[in-house]
Design an enzyme around this catalytic site. Sequence first.
Site, mmCIF file in Angstrom:
data_model
loop_
_atom_site.group_PDB
_atom_site.id
_atom_site.type_symbol
_atom_site.label_atom_id
_atom_site.label_comp_id
_atom_site.label_asym_id
_atom_site.label_seq_id
_atom_site.Cartn_x
_atom_site.Cartn_y
_atom_site.Cartn_z
ATOM 1 N N HIS A 34 0.801 -1.193 -0.125
ATOM 2 C CA HIS A 34 0.012 -0.023 -0.186
ATOM 3 C C HIS A 34 0.645 1.366 0.136
ATOM 4 O O HIS A 34 0.701 2.098 0.882
ATOM 5 C CB HIS A 34 -0.885 -0.080 1.113
ATOM 6 C CG HIS A 34 -2.148 -1.115 1.070
ATOM 7 N ND1 HIS A 34 -3.224 -0.769 0.404
ATOM 8 C CD2 HIS A 34 -2.322 -2.568 1.562
ATOM 9 C CE1 HIS A 34 -3.966 -1.725 0.502
ATOM 10 N NE2 HIS A 34 -3.482 -2.976 1.117
ATOM 11 N N TYR A 303 3.863 -3.221 10.952
ATOM 12 C CA TYR A 303 3.586 -1.831 10.667
ATOM 13 C C TYR A 303 4.592 -0.804 11.255
ATOM 14 O O TYR A 303 5.486 0.445 10.870
ATOM 15 C CB TYR A 303 2.305 -1.253 10.941
ATOM 16 C CG TYR A 303 1.262 -2.039 10.421
ATOM 17 C CD1 TYR A 303 1.254 -2.570 9.194
ATOM 18 C CD2 TYR A 303 -0.159 -1.654 10.723
ATOM 19 C CE1 TYR A 303 0.329 -3.322 8.588
ATOM 20 C CE2 TYR A 303 -1.034 -2.279 10.121
ATOM 21 C CZ TYR A 303 -1.036 -2.992 9.144
ATOM 22 O OH TYR A 303 -2.337 -3.472 8.357
#
Length: 327
Positions: A34, A303
Amino acid sequence: MPLPNDERLVALANDILLQFDQLFGVHPGYRPAHAKGLMLIGTFTPATQARSLTMAPHILSASTAVTARFSNSTGLPEIPDSAPESNPRGLAIRFNLAEHVHTDIVSHSTNGFPARNGEEFLGLLRAIAASGSEVPSPKPIEQFLGSHPAALAFVQAPKPFPSSLASDTYFAPSAYSFTNDGGETRFGRYRIVPEEGNDYLSDSEVIGLAANYHYDELAERVTIQPIRFHIRVQLAKPGDITDDVTVHWPEDRELVDFGTIELTEVVPDSVVQQKHIIFDPIPRVEGIANSADPLLELRAAIYLVSGRRRRAARVQEQESELTAGAV
């Protein structure tokens, strides 16, 4: 937030990041998945009904400032918006509760996920990487999908192109535990629904899209009127599986109104801020907690490691700019 103490989990997170690097290349300052995106800011207003579900602080407040990031799939920062690989799209929402205090929702536009744990997901990525055009059938990815029906179902699920990123529905794949002020706890999954409804492009319309169509459209749209989404929580019934993202709950499960986000402007320095912000799939607030889904802690570790790498690249970029300016 600190890295988890589980060394095996951190090692798995790093293995997955390395596999993304192999698939898409290394693009300093960008996410390994992404990578392409746009950030906007706005406000969240809770629904009255949500108080029956949770005592979370953003439900008890009249309104909360939010930051939202829309994104394309893959780790390619310049992927054309017309590329099939750009789907599913992502939407991450940060509820800014106080200075350095927040809770997030991380979602994408296909309901579910192709793997129930990190080892399965790493196996999927490795199978994709080993299945180049020169590899004869049955390719590793064909063998993987043949032995993992949930991954096959996710790959085959329709992934239509939205006419706008503001007219698509987004799903947070993991279940969470919601507790109200009466001590009642229920499991649920977030669903983020556009106020104007879903709207998708035909195949012929997709072919003619400009490379940055969706983000140019989003930036123009928000100057005309706010972009609104309704956040809902699909509630599990007793017996529903809550620790496996590959398992869908029936559509007849109750949907509770959680609240509305209204996005009003693009973040002025969106590219820089995207490199800095690290979204967190773990709620870390009173009234909302993890389910036993094994992907939640792993995603948080991925993340965080990715975000630290991204921030380090940004610092190096700034130092290079200063050095160049001094010459």
